[in-house]
Write a protein that holds these residues in place. Structure first.
Motif: not given
Length: 388
Positions: A346, A181, A134, A252
């Motif tokens: 993600l 991503v 990502f 993240c």
């Protein structure tokens, strides 16, 4: 006595020589390897502030050696690396050299126009990646490879080490979640350099319409996948330290929740918290700062955990650690309001959210992607340029 001193001096000289020999030499430093390739070519570069050759930027080195640089392609965060994640970065001109900067975030498809592609013969890629599915620099590289394949342009990659290149972790992307991503069927932590990844993209026919790009890689010297390479320059505004880069694969994931991961503080990706989290002494307040102008939970006091005390070795031993997001999910107790659809983009698959909601442990979930990791390691082997 003289003989002893001489022996000590020789030992010191040998040690210094070995240290010098073992220093990682990135592709951009090996000008004798790639200057002949660039001679008499119209050149475009894909780079940003990380594209340094010693104390000078690649752009300046090329121009100082009378290379014909026609354009710069700038990635997310811009050519100078100071824009927010995903922020619109306008096309402009490099004020120092007058070379046009063609932003890849200045169009609908994030792909250069035919007019841009006609400006050059060869694209030079020199940018510091951090090895995450990502982290978007590799996606920009792939889009540029696709455009170069379509317009019969060559690509020269000046390789740089992957600071997370010592392991592979996470599920392989389910391509129904392909997005800005996550663009390739690779694990969250793929453990490859951009040069290796480009070779794999070609070999596996991962470009649209199974195109193949004419790619040459100048590999790093004195680098293996067990080298813990420390970046000399922060690759983007919110990854200012090596510890942030090491925790990034785990923290993240908070981007897809209401929980702050420290954007707008001096510890981005090293902390997590929320105004309604209970039972924590640690607190922080996100502010508007360059590179994080409007961070989650702006100007609100958040309560949570500070991970900055962890040693590098502790982080490496865990790899992707879902215990942080499990902790926040259970603490906030807001059920369906915790995860957003961005989470699947993600993590790359749909079973992780379900297992967290079912109360499974981090280790139980991680076991589910062990086969993905083993399969990918075998799949990538033919494309590796460096010893594992």
């Amino acid at each position: 006595m003289k003989k002893l001193i001489l022996c000590l001096l020789m030992a010191c000289f040998t040690f210094v020589s070995q240290a010098r020999e073992e220093r990682v030499i990135v592709g951009a430093e090996q000008t004798s390897e790639y200057f002949p390739i660039l001679k008499n070519k119209r050149i475009a570069i894909f780079s940003n502030h990380t594209g340094m050759v010693g104390k000078h930027h690649l752009l300046d080195v090329l121009l100082a050696n009378h290379m014909d640089v026609r354009a710069i392609f700038s990635p997310e965060h811009g050519f100078r690396g100071n824009a927010d994640a995903g922020e619109h970065v306008a096309s402009s001109v490099d004020p120092k050299t007058g070379v046009p900067i063609l932003s890849l975030y200045d169009g609908k498809d994030k792909r250069p126009s035919e007019k841009s592609m006609r400006k050059f013969d060869i694209l030079v890629v020199d940018i510091q990646d951090v090895g995450l599915r990502f982290y978007t620099y590799y996606i920009t590289m792939c889009r540029l490879m696709d455009a170069c394949a379509e317009y019969n342009r060559k690509v020269l990659i000046l390789d740089r080490p992957n600071p997370n290149g010592h392991y592979v972790d996470g599920p392989i992307l389910d391509m129904k979640y392909k997005s800005g991503v996550g663009w390739l069927p690779i694990p969250v932590v793929h453990g490859m350099t951009l040069g290796e990844l480009a070779l794999m993209v070609n070999g596996e026919r991962w470009l649209p319409q199974s195109r193949v790009c004419d790619v040459t890689v100048i590999p790093c010297k004195n680098y293996t996948h067990q080298t813990h390479y420390r970046l000399p320059i922060a690759p983007s505004p919110n990854l200012p330290t090596m510890k942030a880069i090491y925790l990034y694969p785990s923290t993240c994931l908070f981007e897809a929740t209401p929980v702050s991961l420290g954007r707008g503080t001096d510890k981005p990706f090293l902390v997590y918290g929320h105004p309604n989290m209970k039972g924590y002494d640690f607190e922080f307040t996100p502010r508007s700062v360059p590179g994080a102008k409007n961070p989650p939970q702006l100007n609100k006091t958040c309560y949570g955990r500070d991970l900055s005390h962890l040693t590098d070795e502790e982080i490496w031993a865990k790899g992707i650690d879902l215990s942080y997001i499990i902790d926040a999910y259970q603490n906030l107790n807001i059920d369906d309001h915790f995860f957003r659809s961005f989470f699947e983009l993600l993590i790359g698959t749909d079973y992780v959210r379900k297992m967290i909601e079912e109360g499974k442990s981090a280790d139980e979930i991680k076991a589910c992607w062990a086969d993905d990791v083993a399969r990918f390691k075998e799949q990538r082997r033919p494309y590796l340029l460096y010893a594992e």
